[in-house]
Design an enzyme around this catalytic site. Structure first.
Site, short mmCIF file in Angstrom:
data_model
loop_
_atom_site.label_atom_id
_atom_site.label_comp_id
_atom_site.label_asym_id
_atom_site.label_seq_id
_atom_site.Cartn_x
_atom_site.Cartn_y
_atom_site.Cartn_z
N GLU A 1 81.03 129.25 -17.19
CA GLU A 1 80.24 128.12 -17.05
C GLU A 1 79.32 128.25 -15.71
O GLU A 1 79.93 128.80 -14.90
CB GLU A 1 81.13 126.92 -16.76
N GLU B 1 75.78 114.96 -22.11
CA GLU B 1 76.78 114.34 -22.49
C GLU B 1 76.91 112.93 -22.05
O GLU B 1 77.47 113.00 -20.88
CB GLU B 1 78.17 115.31 -22.71
N LYS C 1 80.51 111.39 -20.61
CA LYS C 1 81.42 112.20 -19.63
C LYS C 1 81.56 111.23 -18.32
O LYS C 1 80.63 110.65 -17.83
CB LYS C 1 80.89 113.60 -19.01
N GLU D 1 77.23 114.74 -13.82
CA GLU D 1 77.95 115.38 -14.94
C GLU D 1 77.54 115.05 -16.26
O GLU D 1 77.69 116.01 -17.23
CB GLU D 1 79.26 114.80 -14.89
#
Length: 390
Positions: free
Chosen positions: A266, A320, A323, A329
């Site tokens: 990642e 997203e 999240k 985030e």
């Protein structure tokens, strides 16, 4: 569910073929497909998007069957995940590990190119809730894969955050934290035996956010800068990611695993954040991800390991929206929920005029994957059908 005859055909004939040609990571660039959202495209649309972008390596954080079905026949190479909450059970019960592998991996091979299983994610270095179950789960899943004759096709790994390190600057000083070593050392010993790499989630974005007074943002963004020198090795670093990777190599060498490869599972940069996350901008995200692609395209190593070509999965395909945590985030995606690009680093979104070319890209991928073996497979398939028809 495929017939027993088909699985026997795959295990006896296709697995040996795959072991000669398949690698866990093709090229240098991959992407994470996180799905903690309620507004992102369907897995079928994602497969189309990735083919159009010519991104072949994909990681997911579970083994969702709708994704595995959608990726069937696409040529995309996927690493599935065994979630942290499953580690206790899989560690304690080898039969459950075998059933998990059969249901979530074997059942989709060879049409879906599953190339790896990530056992948990960032298990070590934080809470010890699952630390004691990681090695047992790794061993049970590997043994299941091995018994099914898939160990040359499917690689077993686990990804670590930088929380496993006691210190990472300068890179040569990096070692594993004392409370991590008891779990890390036997895990690395087993991975060394089966040929698995050390997988690291590395974020120059987070490092800069934690220490903006001492880290030049240009250094974090692969931009021109004076860089940094390691006083022990005398090596010069012109970007933070290379330094983070070499810190991992130093920790591995200190632990006795000098030959183990590091792969970045990642990395990325948030395009939007809270008021105290001023570095999370679309401009910085574009700069980081564009320069990361250029860095990986060079197919070169790091100052400490110049022969080990850097490979990385960027985080992530989409923003997203579900999240938890700070705003950043929810804003790491290269693409927006509607499939359009978040910012331009050379990819095309689902709404791009290049969508028509995705079909030809798919054909090219399929042809490249199977064409060379088609006569062999056709002959063997005919023989198998004749045997099972008697």
């Amino acid at each position: 569910m495929k017939s027993f005859g088909f699985h026997l055909f795959f295990l006896v004939f296709l697995a040996p073929i795959a072991s000669v040609t398949v690698k866990a990571f093709t090229g240098t660039y991959g992407i994470n497909y996180g799905r903690i959202a309620n507004n992102i495209p369907s897995p079928d649309e994602v497969a189309t998007l990735l083919r159009a972008a010519k991104i072949k390596n994909v990681r997911i954080y579970d083994a969702d069957h709708s994704v595995l079905k959608a990726f069937s026949g696409t040529g995309l190479e996927i690493v599935v995940g065994l979630p942290n909450e499953n580690l206790r059970d899989i560690s304690a019960n080898a039969d459950h590990a075998m059933n998990w592998v059969k249901d979530n991996v074997l059942a989709y091979l060879p049409d879906t190119h599953i190339r790896g299983i990530a056992i948990g994610n960032e298990v070590l270095g934080g809470s010890d809730e699952f630390s004691g179950f990681l090695l047992g789960a790794v061993k049970n899943v590997y043994n299941a894969v091995n018994k099914l004759k898939l160990s040359d096709v499917v690689q077993i790994t686990t990804a670590h955050s930088q929380a496993v390190f006691a210190d990472s600057f300068p890179p040569s000083s990096c070692v594993f934290r004392d409370n991590v070593v008891q779990y890390m050392k036997p895990l690395l010993e087993f991975f060394s035996q089966i040929g698995s790499p050390f997988c690291l989630n590395a974020y120059p974005f987070l490092a800069y956010m934690y220490n903006p007074e001492h880290i030049d943002i240009n250094y974090a963004l692969f931009q021109p800068t004076q860089g940094a020198d390691d006083p022990k090795t005398k090596l010069h670093y012109d970007n933070l990611l290379d330094a983070q990777i070499d810190a991992a190599y130093a920790a591995l060498e200190n632990a006795g695993f000098k030959k183990m490869e590091v792969i970045i599972t990642e990395t990325g940069w948030a395009s939007h954040g809270d008021e105290n996350e001023s570095a999370a901008t679309a401009s910085n995200a574009r700069t980081y991800n564009y320069n990361l692609r250029k860095r990986l395209a060079k197919k070169k190593g790091t100052p400490l390991r110049p022969k080990n070509v850097v490979k990385a999965y960027v985080f992530a395909i989409f923003n997203e929206n579900l999240k938890p945590g700070p705003t950043s985030e929810r804003n790491f995606g290269l693409f927006k929920p509607d499939g359009s690009i978040s910012y331009d680093i050379g990819f095309h979104g689902l709404k791009s005029s290049s969508a028509d070319s995705s079909l030809s890209s798919l054909k090219d991928i399929r042809a490249g994957s199977w064409y060379g073996f088609y006569p062999i497979i056709l002959t063997i398939s005919t023989a198998i059908l004749l045997v099972f028809s008697r």
